[in-house]
Design a protein around this motif. Structure first.
Motif, PDB file in Angstrom:
ATOM      1  N   ASP B 111       0.856  -1.188   0.000  1.00  0.00           N
ATOM      2  CA  ASP B 111       0.000   0.000   0.000  1.00  0.00           C
ATOM      3  C   ASP B 111       0.892   1.238   0.000  1.00  0.00           C
ATOM      4  O   ASP B 111       1.226   1.771   1.050  1.00  0.00           O
ATOM      5  CB  ASP B 111      -0.917  -0.033   1.231  1.00  0.00           C
ATOM      6  CG  ASP B 111      -1.846   1.167   1.266  1.00  0.00           C
ATOM      7  OD1 ASP B 111      -1.938   1.875   0.253  1.00  0.00           O
ATOM      8  OD2 ASP B 111      -2.479   1.388   2.312  1.00  0.00           O
ATOM      9  N   THR B 116      -7.296   4.596   0.868  1.00  0.00           N
ATOM     10  CA  THR B 116      -8.510   4.057   1.478  1.00  0.00           C
ATOM     11  C   THR B 116      -9.724   4.427   0.643  1.00  0.00           C
ATOM     12  O   THR B 116      -9.956   5.602   0.380  1.00  0.00           O
ATOM     13  CB  THR B 116      -8.705   4.622   2.900  1.00  0.00           C
ATOM     14  OG1 THR B 116      -7.561   4.281   3.673  1.00  0.00           O
ATOM     15  CG2 THR B 116      -9.948   4.035   3.553  1.00  0.00           C
ATOM     16  N   ASP B 117     -10.466   3.428   0.199  1.00  0.00           N
ATOM     17  CA  ASP B 117     -11.770   3.738  -0.398  1.00  0.00           C
ATOM     18  C   ASP B 117     -12.828   3.261   0.582  1.00  0.00           C
ATOM     19  O   ASP B 117     -12.924   3.821   1.668  1.00  0.00           O
ATOM     20  CB  ASP B 117     -11.932   3.163  -1.814  1.00  0.00           C
ATOM     21  CG  ASP B 117     -11.564   1.708  -1.932  1.00  0.00           C
ATOM     22  OD1 ASP B 117     -12.443   0.860  -1.831  1.00  0.00           O
ATOM     23  OD2 ASP B 117     -10.355   1.408  -2.165  1.00  0.00           O
ATOM     24  N   TYR B 121      -6.617  -0.087   1.473  1.00  0.00           N
ATOM     25  CA  TYR B 121      -6.025  -0.975   0.467  1.00  0.00           C
ATOM     26  C   TYR B 121      -5.242  -2.095   1.142  1.00  0.00           C
ATOM     27  O   TYR B 121      -5.309  -3.253   0.728  1.00  0.00           O
ATOM     28  CB  TYR B 121      -5.134  -0.142  -0.464  1.00  0.00           C
ATOM     29  CG  TYR B 121      -4.397  -0.916  -1.536  1.00  0.00           C
ATOM     30  CD1 TYR B 121      -5.003  -1.953  -2.244  1.00  0.00           C
ATOM     31  CD2 TYR B 121      -3.081  -0.582  -1.866  1.00  0.00           C
ATOM     32  CE1 TYR B 121      -4.317  -2.638  -3.233  1.00  0.00           C
ATOM     33  CE2 TYR B 121      -2.391  -1.256  -2.860  1.00  0.00           C
ATOM     34  CZ  TYR B 121      -3.005  -2.287  -3.536  1.00  0.00           C
ATOM     35  OH  TYR B 121      -2.320  -2.962  -4.507  1.00  0.00           O
ATOM     36  N   SER B 122      -4.515  -1.751   2.227  1.00  0.00           N
ATOM     37  CA  SER B 122      -3.706  -2.767   2.914  1.00  0.00           C
ATOM     38  C   SER B 122      -4.608  -3.915   3.415  1.00  0.00           C
ATOM     39  O   SER B 122      -4.245  -5.086   3.321  1.00  0.00           O
ATOM     40  CB  SER B 122      -2.951  -2.149   4.083  1.00  0.00           C
ATOM     41  OG  SER B 122      -3.826  -1.400   4.880  1.00  0.00           O
ATOM     42  N   ARG B 124      -7.564  -4.645   2.133  1.00  0.00           N
ATOM     43  CA  ARG B 124      -8.081  -5.308   0.928  1.00  0.00           C
ATOM     44  C   ARG B 124      -7.090  -6.359   0.423  1.00  0.00           C
ATOM     45  O   ARG B 124      -7.474  -7.462   0.033  1.00  0.00           O
ATOM     46  CB  ARG B 124      -8.335  -4.257  -0.156  1.00  0.00           C
ATOM     47  CG  ARG B 124      -9.180  -4.749  -1.315  1.00  0.00           C
ATOM     48  CD  ARG B 124      -9.348  -3.673  -2.374  1.00  0.00           C
ATOM     49  NE  ARG B 124     -10.222  -2.586  -1.970  1.00  0.00           N
ATOM     50  CZ  ARG B 124     -11.559  -2.643  -2.008  1.00  0.00           C
ATOM     51  NH1 ARG B 124     -12.155  -3.732  -2.428  1.00  0.00           N
ATOM     52  NH2 ARG B 124     -12.283  -1.621  -1.616  1.00  0.00           N
ATOM     53  N   ARG B 196      -4.959  -0.936 -11.424  1.00  0.00           N
ATOM     54  CA  ARG B 196      -5.354  -0.994 -10.018  1.00  0.00           C
ATOM     55  C   ARG B 196      -5.350   0.426  -9.449  1.00  0.00           C
ATOM     56  O   ARG B 196      -4.304   1.006  -9.203  1.00  0.00           O
ATOM     57  CB  ARG B 196      -4.400  -1.896  -9.221  1.00  0.00           C
ATOM     58  CG  ARG B 196      -4.906  -2.121  -7.797  1.00  0.00           C
ATOM     59  CD  ARG B 196      -4.091  -3.134  -7.057  1.00  0.00           C
ATOM     60  NE  ARG B 196      -4.178  -4.460  -7.658  1.00  0.00           N
ATOM     61  CZ  ARG B 196      -3.459  -5.501  -7.256  1.00  0.00           C
ATOM     62  NH1 ARG B 196      -2.596  -5.362  -6.265  1.00  0.00           N
ATOM     63  NH2 ARG B 196      -3.586  -6.669  -7.847  1.00  0.00           N
ATOM     64  N   MET B 198      -5.961   1.669  -6.663  1.00  0.00           N
ATOM     65  CA  MET B 198      -5.382   1.917  -5.329  1.00  0.00           C
ATOM     66  C   MET B 198      -3.890   2.180  -5.400  1.00  0.00           C
ATOM     67  O   MET B 198      -3.281   2.546  -4.401  1.00  0.00           O
ATOM     68  CB  MET B 198      -5.638   0.729  -4.399  1.00  0.00           C
ATOM     69  CG  MET B 198      -7.084   0.387  -4.222  1.00  0.00           C
ATOM     70  SD  MET B 198      -7.592  -0.668  -5.620  1.00  0.00           S
ATOM     71  CE  MET B 198      -9.188  -1.187  -5.075  1.00  0.00           C
ATOM     72  N   GLU B 199      -3.285   1.955  -6.570  1.00  0.00           N
ATOM     73  CA  GLU B 199      -1.869   2.295  -6.724  1.00  0.00           C
ATOM     74  C   GLU B 199      -1.711   3.514  -7.628  1.00  0.00           C
ATOM     75  O   GLU B 199      -0.600   3.855  -8.041  1.00  0.00           O
ATOM     76  CB  GLU B 199      -1.078   1.089  -7.230  1.00  0.00           C
ATOM     77  CG  GLU B 199      -1.015  -0.016  -6.184  1.00  0.00           C
ATOM     78  CD  GLU B 199      -0.053  -1.140  -6.542  1.00  0.00           C
ATOM     79  OE1 GLU B 199       0.863  -0.925  -7.343  1.00  0.00           O
ATOM     80  OE2 GLU B 199      -0.248  -2.251  -6.004  1.00  0.00           O
TER      81      GLU B 199
END
Lengths: 324, 309
Positions: B111, B116-117, B121-122, B124, B196, B198-199
């Protein structure tokens, strides 16, 4: 840039509009009462505008930067080209399907030296925005860009791309003509171009649509531009299943120039006039022009083979993971 | 863009049940006479058995046993529908004697941004790892196809929609280095919703990173086969998936840059039947050919021989 009252204001710029209105009223009063000196009041108000611009700049949220990158008065690609260069010769067409008005390009002289300029172009009024398809290129736009890059390579001229797009166009014909392939091909071929390539995000840098003309020896961002894998609105829509989280998405994505530079995903940030590029087109173009001239000179000192190797290695380093 | 993972196993086969044969034999004997009274199977077994036993084709509704489906390489025996399968299944199908060696399995997602959604993410990543028993959305393996070496990088759609992040980018880069070093043909099997999110930009830059590596592979004259399977979208299509020396696809796979929903919203019209399917892409000149999964091994053998000879 447009002068008041033709200037447009974003929600957080409203206090500045009020100051402009006060100036107008003062001017009216001055014409009615020629005996009273209003000059100092006007100077004071103009000073207040500059102060407010500074204040706004210091407290910009990521979402406000996204808004600035889309400011209706913001200079677009052709504006920069016209302000920075001489002898611009615009070239059209991908020699295959058509000319994409969302992607423009041509030779021009920068400080007396020829370079190829390519970029997405947004429209400046409703009719024009449609013609330019809001800066969303189709596959032929990317193929036109590649054709022009090849032309520059053949005659050993450096390439400057100016990126400003909400994304590649998601249309039916775009899919039929291979939007994915066109972007992929550009990324691949740009990696191997023998001439110096400089890419600058001047407004919106959304996803593959931006990267399709975004592989270079140096990738720069204007201070109030953004660059990431998806627009905050679409990110909100997919991850939160709602359009309402765009501010939060903009924060989470860390898409602003300061973060991108810190992550070493771009090579530098070009400062904008206080309050944003729309406040002073000449100064914005001058800032960028200086950086471009200097960067091209630096890159021309490196051999083509070494430049390509360094370009590939630079992108190869991008990414972080855990390794047990 | 990557769809959320709750869509993941849509239409994919349920885990192959190893107990299925025993269950059938027992049941035939005990059909008319109850041999022993009471419920004898433990709860755990009871849960396992029915899950793995039968499979219904989402396309034609044909019902067959999972064993039968597996023997048919997860292709519906009736309508030829290609089920979505995992990297493990592809390695198993393609490599000689189901033998392969996994490479770079130690790489896991990080992460980077503290993203964070609806959840961090970590978290997830950890949850997905636990749920799928996978470490990321891509695995790399080497093995032989009819005696010739092949290195395969294959996506797992079950891991956050097969999304492209730093780990996938790095695995592709290392796989390419391996292919160059050993002069081994490289195959990449795509099955992904795209980047992705989240990245963020790290994800975007994997498109450039992998394309740069592919240009090195090209200089080394090592063949690159890109197999596109259902679904392949977004940043994956707009980079390495479309850059194969050969771009091939499974039948009726959905492949595109923008997803159908987004296109529909943009043009405000219904999309024609077959739009963005493999056959559509072949007609428009973006694929070399379509390959049935049952013939994949033979085709790969032919390709390797042709490039070699």
């Amino acid at each position: 840039m447009p002068q008041y009252p033709n200037r447009q204001f974003l929600d957080f710029e409203e206090p500045i509009r009020n100051l402009y209105e006060q100036i107008e009223q003062t001017k009216k009063l001055a014409s009615k009462n020629p005996k009273i000196d209003y000059d100092s009041t006007i100077t004071q108000l103009e000073g207040a505008i500059v102060e407010k611009r500074k204040d706004i700049t210091e407290h910009l949220t990521p979402w406000q930067r996204v808004q600035l990158s889309r400011h209706p008065d913001r200079p677009y690609t052709l504006k920069y080209i016209n302000k920075m260069t001489t002898n611009f010769l615009e070239l059209f067409g991908d020699r295959n399907v058509k000319d994409d008005k969302a992607m423009i390009g041509g030779f021009a002289q920068l400080d007396g030296h020829t370079a190829m300029f390519i970029g997405q172009q947004k429209g400046i009024n409703t009719k024009n925005r449609q013609l330019r398809n809001f800066g969303m290129a189709n596959p032929e736009g990317y193929r036109k860009a590649l054709r022009l890059m090849r032309l520059a390579e053949k005659f050993n001229k450096p390439i400057v791309t100016l990126i400003d797009t909400p994304g590649a166009y998601p249309g039916m014909e775009a899919e039929e003509r291979g939007q994915g392939e066109a972007i992929a091909r550009n990324i691949y071929e740009m990696m191997r171009l023998k001439v110096p390539v400089i890419c600058v995000i001047i407004g919106e840098g959304a996803s593959g649509g931006a990267l399709g003309i975004g592989v270079g020896d140096r990738v720069l961002m204007l201070e109030n531009s953004w660059y990431t894998v998806i627009s905050p609105e679409n990110c909100s829509s997919i991850l939160w299943r709602s359009w309402s989280m765009k501010e939060k998405a903009a924060e989470e994505l860390k898409l602003t120039s300061d973060y991108m530079s810190k992550f070493k995903l771009v090579d530098g940030v070009v400062p904008e006039p206080i309050g944003g590029a729309h406040w002073d087109y000449d100064a914005s173009a001058e800032n960028l022009k200086k950086v471009l001239i200097k960067t091209i000179k630096e890159l021309e000192k490196i051999s083509p083979e070494k430049r390509i190797t360094q370009r590939i290695e630079k992108f190869e380093k991008m990414g972080q993971w855990n390794e047990a | 863009m990557a769809e959320k993972e709750d869509k993941i196993n849509e239409g994919s086969p349920i885990d192959s049940g190893t107990n299925s044969n025993n269950a059938q034999q027992d049941s035939t004997e005990g059909w008319f006479h109850r041999l022993r009274k009471g419920i004898l199977t433990s709860t755990a077994e009871k849960r396992d058995v029915p899950e793995g036993l039968w499979n219904k084709c989402p396309e034609c509704g044909y019902i067959c046993t999972t064993t039968e489906l597996k023997e048919n390489v997860y292709v519906c025996p009736k309508c030829n529908f290609h089920h979505r399968i995992s990297s493990e299944d592809y390695f198993d199908i393609i490599f000689d004697d189901h033998q392969f060696k996994e490479l770079f399995g130690e790489l896991t997602s990080k992460d980077i941004l503290g993203f964070t959604d609806t959840k961090p993410y970590s978290k997830r990543i950890k949850e997905t790892e636990a749920k799928t028993h996978l470490k990321d959305s891509m695995r790399v393996a080497t093995g032989k196809v009819k005696g010739n070496d092949l290195i395969i990088a294959c996506m797992d759609f079950a891991f956050i929609g097969g999304s492209l992040g730093s780990v996938m980018g790095e695995k592709i880069a290392r796989a390419i280095d391996h292919a160059i070093k050993h002069k081994t043909p490289f195959m990449l099997i795509s099955k992904s919703g795209g980047a992705r999110m989240m990245e963020s930009a790290f994800s975007l830059m994997q498109m450039a990173k992998t394309s740069g590596k592919l240009s090195q592979l090209s200089d080394a004259q090592v063949p690159y086969i890109s197999l596109l399977t259902d679904p392949t979208f977004g940043g994956v299509t707009a980079s390495f998936a479309m850059l194969g020396d050969l771009n091939i696809a499974e039948p009726a796979a959905l492949i595109g840059f923008a997803g159908p929903r987004i296109i529909k919203e943009t043009i405000r019209k219904d999309l024609p039947k077959g739009f963005q399917q493999s056959e559509f892409l072949l007609d428009h000149g973006f694929l070399d050919f379509i390959v049935d999964r049952k013939e994949l091994r033979d085709k790969l053998d032919q390709i390797i021989i042709l490039f070699k000879g």
